[in-house]
Design a protein around this motif. Structure first.
Motif, PDB file in Angstrom:
ATOM      1  N   GLY A 147       0.812  -1.202   0.000  1.00 36.45           N
ATOM      2  CA  GLY A 147       0.000   0.000   0.000  1.00 36.45           C
ATOM      3  C   GLY A 147       0.849   1.256   0.000  1.00 36.45           C
ATOM      4  O   GLY A 147       1.993   1.273  -0.402  1.00 36.45           O
ATOM      5  N   GLY A 148       0.267   2.312   0.528  1.00 38.40           N
ATOM      6  CA  GLY A 148       1.001   3.582   0.616  1.00 38.40           C
ATOM      7  C   GLY A 148       1.158   4.198  -0.742  1.00 38.40           C
ATOM      8  O   GLY A 148       0.222   4.360  -1.499  1.00 38.40           O
ATOM      9  N   GLY A 149       2.394   4.568  -1.092  1.00 44.97           N
ATOM     10  CA  GLY A 149       2.648   5.229  -2.357  1.00 44.97           C
ATOM     11  C   GLY A 149       2.662   4.292  -3.541  1.00 44.97           C
ATOM     12  O   GLY A 149       2.786   4.728  -4.675  1.00 44.97           O
ATOM     13  N   GLY A 150       2.542   2.982  -3.317  1.00 49.32           N
ATOM     14  CA  GLY A 150       2.549   2.027  -4.413  1.00 49.32           C
ATOM     15  C   GLY A 150       3.950   1.603  -4.796  1.00 49.32           C
ATOM     16  O   GLY A 150       4.949   2.080  -4.276  1.00 49.32           O
ATOM     17  N   ILE A 151       4.027   0.670  -5.745  1.00 47.58           N
ATOM     18  CA  ILE A 151       5.312   0.146  -6.214  1.00 47.58           C
ATOM     19  C   ILE A 151       5.905   1.130  -7.215  1.00 47.58           C
ATOM     20  O   ILE A 151       5.234   1.585  -8.132  1.00 47.58           O
ATOM     21  N   THR A 152       7.167   1.442  -7.030  1.00 45.07           N
ATOM     22  CA  THR A 152       7.804   2.438  -7.882  1.00 45.07           C
ATOM     23  C   THR A 152       8.372   1.809  -9.155  1.00 45.07           C
ATOM     24  O   THR A 152       8.514   0.588  -9.256  1.00 45.07           O
ATOM     25  N   ILE A 153       8.730   2.678 -10.090  1.00 48.72           N
ATOM     26  CA  ILE A 153       9.349   2.227 -11.330  1.00 48.72           C
ATOM     27  C   ILE A 153      10.697   1.583 -11.028  1.00 48.72           C
ATOM     28  O   ILE A 153      11.052   0.551 -11.615  1.00 48.72           O
ATOM     29  N   GLY A 154      11.436   2.152 -10.097  1.00 50.20           N
ATOM     30  CA  GLY A 154      12.717   1.566  -9.712  1.00 50.20           C
ATOM     31  C   GLY A 154      12.567   0.175  -9.146  1.00 50.20           C
ATOM     32  O   GLY A 154      13.364  -0.732  -9.439  1.00 50.20           O
ATOM     33  N   PRO A 192      23.899  10.336 -16.275  1.00 51.81           N
ATOM     34  CA  PRO A 192      25.256   9.784 -16.329  1.00 51.81           C
ATOM     35  C   PRO A 192      25.468   8.759 -15.220  1.00 51.81           C
ATOM     36  O   PRO A 192      25.189   9.022 -14.057  1.00 51.81           O
ATOM     37  N   GLY A 193      25.925   7.573 -15.610  1.00 45.81           N
ATOM     38  CA  GLY A 193      26.153   6.522 -14.632  1.00 45.81           C
ATOM     39  C   GLY A 193      24.891   5.822 -14.171  1.00 45.81           C
ATOM     40  O   GLY A 193      24.938   4.992 -13.258  1.00 45.81           O
ATOM     41  N   GLY A 194      23.760   6.153 -14.789  1.00 45.93           N
ATOM     42  CA  GLY A 194      22.486   5.547 -14.408  1.00 45.93           C
ATOM     43  C   GLY A 194      22.229   4.227 -15.108  1.00 45.93           C
ATOM     44  O   GLY A 194      23.065   3.719 -15.873  1.00 45.93           O
ATOM     45  N   VAL A 195      21.048   3.675 -14.878  1.00 49.29           N
ATOM     46  CA  VAL A 195      20.728   2.363 -15.442  1.00 49.29           C
ATOM     47  C   VAL A 195      20.569   2.413 -16.954  1.00 49.29           C
ATOM     48  O   VAL A 195      20.939   1.469 -17.657  1.00 49.29           O
ATOM     49  N   ALA A 225      18.551  -1.013  -8.700  1.00 50.51           N
ATOM     50  CA  ALA A 225      18.203   0.065  -9.636  1.00 50.51           C
ATOM     51  C   ALA A 225      17.706   1.315  -8.918  1.00 50.51           C
ATOM     52  O   ALA A 225      17.994   2.438  -9.350  1.00 50.51           O
ATOM     53  N   THR A 226      16.971   1.157  -7.836  1.00 49.93           N
ATOM     54  CA  THR A 226      16.426   2.328  -7.149  1.00 49.93           C
ATOM     55  C   THR A 226      17.524   3.243  -6.607  1.00 49.93           C
ATOM     56  O   THR A 226      17.350   4.464  -6.571  1.00 49.93           O
ATOM     57  N   SER A 227      18.641   2.654  -6.205  1.00 53.83           N
ATOM     58  CA  SER A 227      19.733   3.480  -5.668  1.00 53.83           C
ATOM     59  C   SER A 227      20.481   4.213  -6.778  1.00 53.83           C
ATOM     60  O   SER A 227      21.229   5.157  -6.511  1.00 53.83           O
ATOM     61  N   LYS A 228      20.269   3.794  -8.031  1.00 53.30           N
ATOM     62  CA  LYS A 228      20.950   4.417  -9.165  1.00 53.30           C
ATOM     63  C   LYS A 228      20.087   5.496  -9.831  1.00 53.30           C
ATOM     64  O   LYS A 228      20.541   6.169 -10.758  1.00 53.30           O
ATOM     65  N   LEU A 229      18.844   5.621  -9.365  1.00 49.50           N
ATOM     66  CA  LEU A 229      17.951   6.649  -9.906  1.00 49.50           C
ATOM     67  C   LEU A 229      17.982   7.872  -9.005  1.00 49.50           C
ATOM     68  O   LEU A 229      17.797   7.753  -7.791  1.00 49.50           O
ATOM     69  N   PRO A 230      18.204   9.066  -9.545  1.00 51.12           N
ATOM     70  CA  PRO A 230      18.222  10.272  -8.709  1.00 51.12           C
ATOM     71  C   PRO A 230      16.864  10.571  -8.086  1.00 51.12           C
ATOM     72  O   PRO A 230      16.774  11.254  -7.068  1.00 51.12           O
ATOM     73  N   SER A 231      15.797  10.056  -8.680  1.00 48.20           N
ATOM     74  CA  SER A 231      14.452  10.174  -8.111  1.00 48.20           C
ATOM     75  C   SER A 231      13.612   9.019  -8.647  1.00 48.20           C
ATOM     76  O   SER A 231      13.972   8.381  -9.628  1.00 48.20           O
ATOM     77  N   ASP A 232      12.511   8.760  -7.970  1.00 46.98           N
ATOM     78  CA  ASP A 232      11.687   7.606  -8.315  1.00 46.98           C
ATOM     79  C   ASP A 232      10.244   7.925  -7.959  1.00 46.98           C
ATOM     80  O   ASP A 232       9.970   8.809  -7.150  1.00 46.98           O
ATOM     81  N   ARG A 233       9.305   7.223  -8.564  1.00 50.72           N
ATOM     82  CA  ARG A 233       7.894   7.432  -8.229  1.00 50.72           C
ATOM     83  C   ARG A 233       7.087   6.196  -8.596  1.00 50.72           C
ATOM     84  O   ARG A 233       7.579   5.298  -9.292  1.00 50.72           O
TER      85      ARG A 233
END
Length: 277
Positions: A147-154, A192-195, A225-233
């Protein structure tokens, strides 16, 4: 002769204070928890977490504030903490998410939300959706802790490690990952340096390698992957459509890989839609 009614301050020692509920220091320790303070924390907590967790800071403050108001030790519009003194901060670390809640600029609660459970449940759903099995009910999804904010793309990208981690990275995968990164971060350029950058490099190198065992796999690119994204939603249906379209357009047969990137994002979007309904 009637007895004089005690004033509000005479009840002060009966008030539930911040020191009674939280481990705080200084003047905050003796301040009663007021209704406006509790309402502010509820709003801040709900904005970031998407809910007010049972047993959380906002719930504890609301309970104390209601009793204080009922006992007459605080008024309905009383404020003892400024709005800037209430905060909820979220910090991502590999495999987990740290949430810190502060009152009066003092941290009163820290909690760790394990992403592993959410990702594993998403993996189950990817398999379920691919087999066109009956969908899980929204109440069951809530019970899973999704629940909550839901599953993120990351998190959907991390789930791909378990559903298709051994698949060599191809141009269709790289395109899907880039589309996912763009939608997660809101940026039109590759990080840069992202997935996405790593996936494009892997697809280029894999095209020149003949032995399958020597090729870079999706699991190598999408781990944490989530730690390599500067933001996520949280993933939405439009995100799923965009990622699926990118994967199909770059596939020689105009298809998507079973259990691949677009399948994971689509499953996340469907689960999130079930949660919101």
């Amino acid at each position: 002769m009637s007895q004089e009614q005690p004033k509000r301050e005479d009840y002060q020692e009966e008030a539930i204070t911040y020191g009674d509920v939280f481990n705080v220091q200084g003047d905050l320790k003796t301040k009663p928890i007021a209704p406006v303070d509790a309402a502010t924390m509820q709003k801040v907590e709900s904005h970031l977490l998407g809910k007010n967790p049972k047993g959380g800071v906002a719930a504890a403050m609301q309970s104390a504030a209601m009793k204080n108001e009922r006992d007459g030790v605080v008024g309905h519009n009383d404020v003892n903490i400024t709005a800037t003194g209430v905060s909820v901060k979220e910090t991502d670390a590999p495999g987990r998410q740290m949430i810190s809640e502060s009152v009066g600029e003092q941290v009163v609660q820290k909690s760790v939300e394990e992403k592993e459970k959410r990702v594993n449940k998403l993996v189950e759903m990817v398999d379920q959706f691919s087999k066109k099995a009956p969908l899980t009910s929204s109440s069951s999804v809530q019970d899973m802790g999704i629940g909550g904010g839901g599953i993120t793309i990351g998190e959907a990208l991390e789930a791909t490690v378990l559903t298709a981690g051994k698949k060599p990275v191809e141009w269709s995968d790289a395109a899907a990952i880039q589309a996912a990164e763009v939608r997660a971060t809101g940026r039109t350029n590759i990080v840069p340096g992202g997935v996405a950058a790593a996936a494009q490099s892997a697809a280029t190198l894999n095209a020149r390698i003949t032995k399958e065992e020597d090729k870079t796999k999706l699991g190598d690119i999408l781990a944490d992957a989530t730690s390599k994204l500067p933001s996520d939603r949280a993933a939405t249906r439009r995100d799923a459509e965009g990622v699926t379209g990118a994967e199909m357009r770059n596939d020689p047969n105009l298809t998507t890989h079973t259990g691949g990137v677009s399948a994971a994002v689509a499953a996340a979007a469907r689960l999130n839609q079930m949660i919101s309904n």
